[in-house]
Design a protein around this motif. Sequence first.
Motif, PDB file in Angstrom:
ATOM      1  N   ALA A 149      16.027  -1.189   0.046  1.00 46.71           N
ATOM      2  CA  ALA A 149      14.941  -1.563  -0.860  1.00 46.71           C
ATOM      3  C   ALA A 149      15.419  -2.579  -1.889  1.00 46.71           C
ATOM      4  N   SER A 150      16.654  -2.451  -2.371  1.00 44.62           N
ATOM      5  CA  SER A 150      17.167  -3.414  -3.350  1.00 44.62           C
ATOM      6  C   SER A 150      17.325  -4.801  -2.740  1.00 44.62           C
ATOM      7  N   ASP A 151      17.565  -4.870  -1.433  1.00 46.49           N
ATOM      8  CA  ASP A 151      17.664  -6.176  -0.764  1.00 46.49           C
ATOM      9  C   ASP A 151      16.315  -6.878  -0.754  1.00 46.49           C
ATOM     10  N   MET A 152      15.219  -6.124  -0.689  1.00 48.42           N
ATOM     11  CA  MET A 152      13.896  -6.713  -0.513  1.00 48.42           C
ATOM     12  C   MET A 152      13.172  -6.972  -1.833  1.00 48.42           C
ATOM     13  N   LEU A 153      13.526  -6.229  -2.870  1.00 45.27           N
ATOM     14  CA  LEU A 153      12.842  -6.393  -4.165  1.00 45.27           C
ATOM     15  C   LEU A 153      13.586  -7.419  -5.005  1.00 45.27           C
ATOM     16  N   ASP A 154      13.018  -8.630  -5.091  1.00 44.29           N
ATOM     17  CA  ASP A 154      13.667  -9.717  -5.819  1.00 44.29           C
ATOM     18  C   ASP A 154      12.974 -10.059  -7.132  1.00 44.29           C
ATOM     19  N   GLY A 155      12.040  -9.188  -7.597  1.00 47.77           N
ATOM     20  CA  GLY A 155      11.366  -9.421  -8.863  1.00 47.77           C
ATOM     21  C   GLY A 155      10.032 -10.111  -8.758  1.00 47.77           C
ATOM     22  N   ARG A 156       9.678 -10.622  -7.608  1.00 47.91           N
ATOM     23  CA  ARG A 156       8.406 -11.338  -7.448  1.00 47.91           C
ATOM     24  C   ARG A 156       7.248 -10.406  -7.092  1.00 47.91           C
ATOM     25  N   ALA A 157       7.545  -9.210  -6.609  1.00 51.05           N
ATOM     26  CA  ALA A 157       6.484  -8.267  -6.237  1.00 51.05           C
ATOM     27  C   ALA A 157       5.850  -7.667  -7.487  1.00 51.05           C
ATOM     28  N   ASP A 158       4.559  -7.432  -7.433  1.00 45.16           N
ATOM     29  CA  ASP A 158       3.809  -6.917  -8.584  1.00 45.16           C
ATOM     30  C   ASP A 158       3.222  -5.556  -8.224  1.00 45.16           C
ATOM     31  N   PRO A 159       3.744  -4.449  -8.777  1.00 47.93           N
ATOM     32  CA  PRO A 159       3.234  -3.116  -8.420  1.00 47.93           C
ATOM     33  C   PRO A 159       1.800  -2.880  -8.852  1.00 47.93           C
ATOM     34  N   SER A 160       1.283  -3.658  -9.800  1.00 50.31           N
ATOM     35  CA  SER A 160      -0.100  -3.453 -10.248  1.00 50.31           C
ATOM     36  C   SER A 160      -1.098  -3.854  -9.172  1.00 50.31           C
ATOM     37  N   ARG A 161      -0.668  -4.604  -8.182  1.00 50.41           N
ATOM     38  CA  ARG A 161      -1.577  -5.018  -7.097  1.00 50.41           C
ATOM     39  C   ARG A 161      -1.587  -4.007  -5.939  1.00 50.41           C
ATOM     40  N   ALA A 162      -0.882  -2.882  -6.114  1.00 49.74           N
ATOM     41  CA  ALA A 162      -0.794  -1.881  -5.046  1.00 49.74           C
ATOM     42  C   ALA A 162      -1.461  -0.581  -5.493  1.00 49.74           C
ATOM     43  N   HIS A 163      -1.671   0.316  -4.552  1.00 46.54           N
ATOM     44  CA  HIS A 163      -2.253   1.611  -4.869  1.00 46.54           C
ATOM     45  C   HIS A 163      -1.825   2.633  -3.830  1.00 46.54           C
ATOM     46  N   VAL A 164      -1.860   3.910  -4.219  1.00 50.43           N
ATOM     47  CA  VAL A 164      -1.509   5.010  -3.318  1.00 50.43           C
ATOM     48  C   VAL A 164      -2.781   5.540  -2.670  1.00 50.43           C
ATOM     49  N   LEU A 165      -2.753   5.738  -1.353  1.00 50.65           N
ATOM     50  CA  LEU A 165      -3.914   6.245  -0.626  1.00 50.65           C
ATOM     51  C   LEU A 165      -4.022   7.765  -0.759  1.00 50.65           C
ATOM     52  N   ASP A 182       4.377  -5.633  -2.734  1.00 48.99           N
ATOM     53  CA  ASP A 182       3.803  -5.076  -3.962  1.00 48.99           C
ATOM     54  C   ASP A 182       3.779  -3.544  -3.883  1.00 48.99           C
ATOM     55  N   HIS A 183       3.429  -3.034  -2.729  1.00 49.04           N
ATOM     56  CA  HIS A 183       3.423  -1.588  -2.528  1.00 49.04           C
ATOM     57  C   HIS A 183       4.844  -1.024  -2.620  1.00 49.04           C
ATOM     58  N   LEU A 184       5.816  -1.766  -2.104  1.00 51.41           N
ATOM     59  CA  LEU A 184       7.199  -1.318  -2.203  1.00 51.41           C
ATOM     60  C   LEU A 184       7.646  -1.266  -3.660  1.00 51.41           C
ATOM     61  N   ALA A 185       7.233  -2.254  -4.448  1.00 48.85           N
ATOM     62  CA  ALA A 185       7.572  -2.252  -5.873  1.00 48.85           C
ATOM     63  C   ALA A 185       6.933  -1.061  -6.579  1.00 48.85           C
ATOM     64  N   MET A 186       5.678  -0.744  -6.213  1.00 47.02           N
ATOM     65  CA  MET A 186       5.028   0.439  -6.778  1.00 47.02           C
ATOM     66  C   MET A 186       5.793   1.697  -6.385  1.00 47.02           C
ATOM     67  N   TRP A 187       6.180   1.765  -5.117  1.00 45.90           N
ATOM     68  CA  TRP A 187       6.960   2.921  -4.654  1.00 45.90           C
ATOM     69  C   TRP A 187       8.265   3.037  -5.429  1.00 45.90           C
ATOM     70  N   ALA A 188       8.931   1.927  -5.666  1.00 52.90           N
ATOM     71  CA  ALA A 188      10.213   1.954  -6.377  1.00 52.90           C
ATOM     72  C   ALA A 188      10.036   2.514  -7.787  1.00 52.90           C
TER      73      ALA A 188
END
Length: 464
Positions: A149-165, A182-188
């Motif tokens: 997950a740290s390899d993929m999250l480079d700071g550009r993802a926005d967790p506010s654009r994601a939601h949990v089902l 964005d969902h991954l950032a929310m998960w993190a």
Amino acid sequence: MSHYFRPFANGTRTDHPVPGLPFVDDSHLPLDEGPEAIEAVGRHEAQGTWGRFDPERSNGGWRAFTTDPINHNLAWAVRYHPEHGRTVILMSDGHTSSLHNDWAGDPLLYRAGGYWWDGTTWYRPGQIWDPVSQDYERRKAQAAVTVTASDMLDGRADPSRAHVLKVATFDREAPTPENWLDHLAMWAQLHAQQENALPLDRCVVNVASPELSGDQLLGVPEMAARGEISASTLRAYISRRESDVPLPQATVGGRAQWSRPVAEDWVEARRRSADGVRAAMSAGDRDELSPGAAEVRDRFANDFLSTLWERPDVRKRWILRQRNEASVKEVADKLAWSVAVSLDRILPTDILGATIRHAVLDDFAEMLRLRDAKSRKKAAEKPYWWDLNLTIPVAKMLDWFVRHHPDAAHWTIGEIMREAHNRWDTPADATVKALRSALNMDGELSEEVLKDYFDRLGPGKSTS
């Protein structure tokens, strides 16, 4: 918060997010209360729900699954590993038991259509059966790199654009989120709030390998060509789930694609399969029979031709006025008699007898070894019939031999009696009683017939 697990795909982990799959709220499950509590959620068979758990004795972990208490069409599969954390997966109800079995042992994580990780190494999907280990061969993926997950999250993802089902409104047919990072950032963010959460550089997301790169993948035509079948045949195999076609490593534009090594393993597995062996052994035969079966066919074809055509008394029955049921039955009886008296030409009794003798004595030896292992005193005692047992397949084979070749079986049993006496000083009547008991339990002959048959095999009565 868990992933939805699409039917017939491979496993995921809460600590190891899967690219593309949505996250679903699992807060209504007693995940922190242990496997028994998870099992108990679904233990309402009358309501059409079910739950189960099993411990992992090799590492101190456990596996469990349960039907979702809100939506009975869905179910949850959970696995706990002391080092690698907890796995929670949402999937269609009815498919949890297969994943429950797949999780047994070393596989901790599945990606790319069956590539799996044991915590250290990535392996290709198991396809080549090893008869010695009674498991699929482990073939390592080429130069595989674990993507976290740290390899993929480079700071550009926005967790506010994601939601949990929510499971109650979950749509299994809905497309996967396009903004998955964005969902991954929310998960993190949510993951960091958990007690004893794994650091992001230990949360595995994917596997990268040269053999999984886009330019190395094969489509249906290339996959079929390697298997020496048509593309339409391969598509039929896939639609009918036949021929153990492996899961594709990717789907591009709705088209399945496989890595070259997976395709080659599939070809090798087909070559080693029962169908592959039969095809190889029937090469050149018009009826695709094995060499032995072709010999039997040719032998009886000649016998039948001789009976039906070369004998004038039979050939005249083909005249219309003599062709009736009674005449046909008489001819059929003669053909059947020809087969019945030719059993030794199909399976030679001398070879069969020697094989059965060795099998029976091997069973005896194993039973005596187990007996002696339990008691040192018995090692010095003569074995009696209750010490000698046969496994069911050996007993059934001996029963077949007695029923089809009673005279040859009589000789073979005599050889067994002699060898048991020479090896273990076993009394002859003990061997006879043991064999008769085995055939009485697992054979097809009546007790009366067995008594008469074995009375003719036991030691003779003294007349002095």
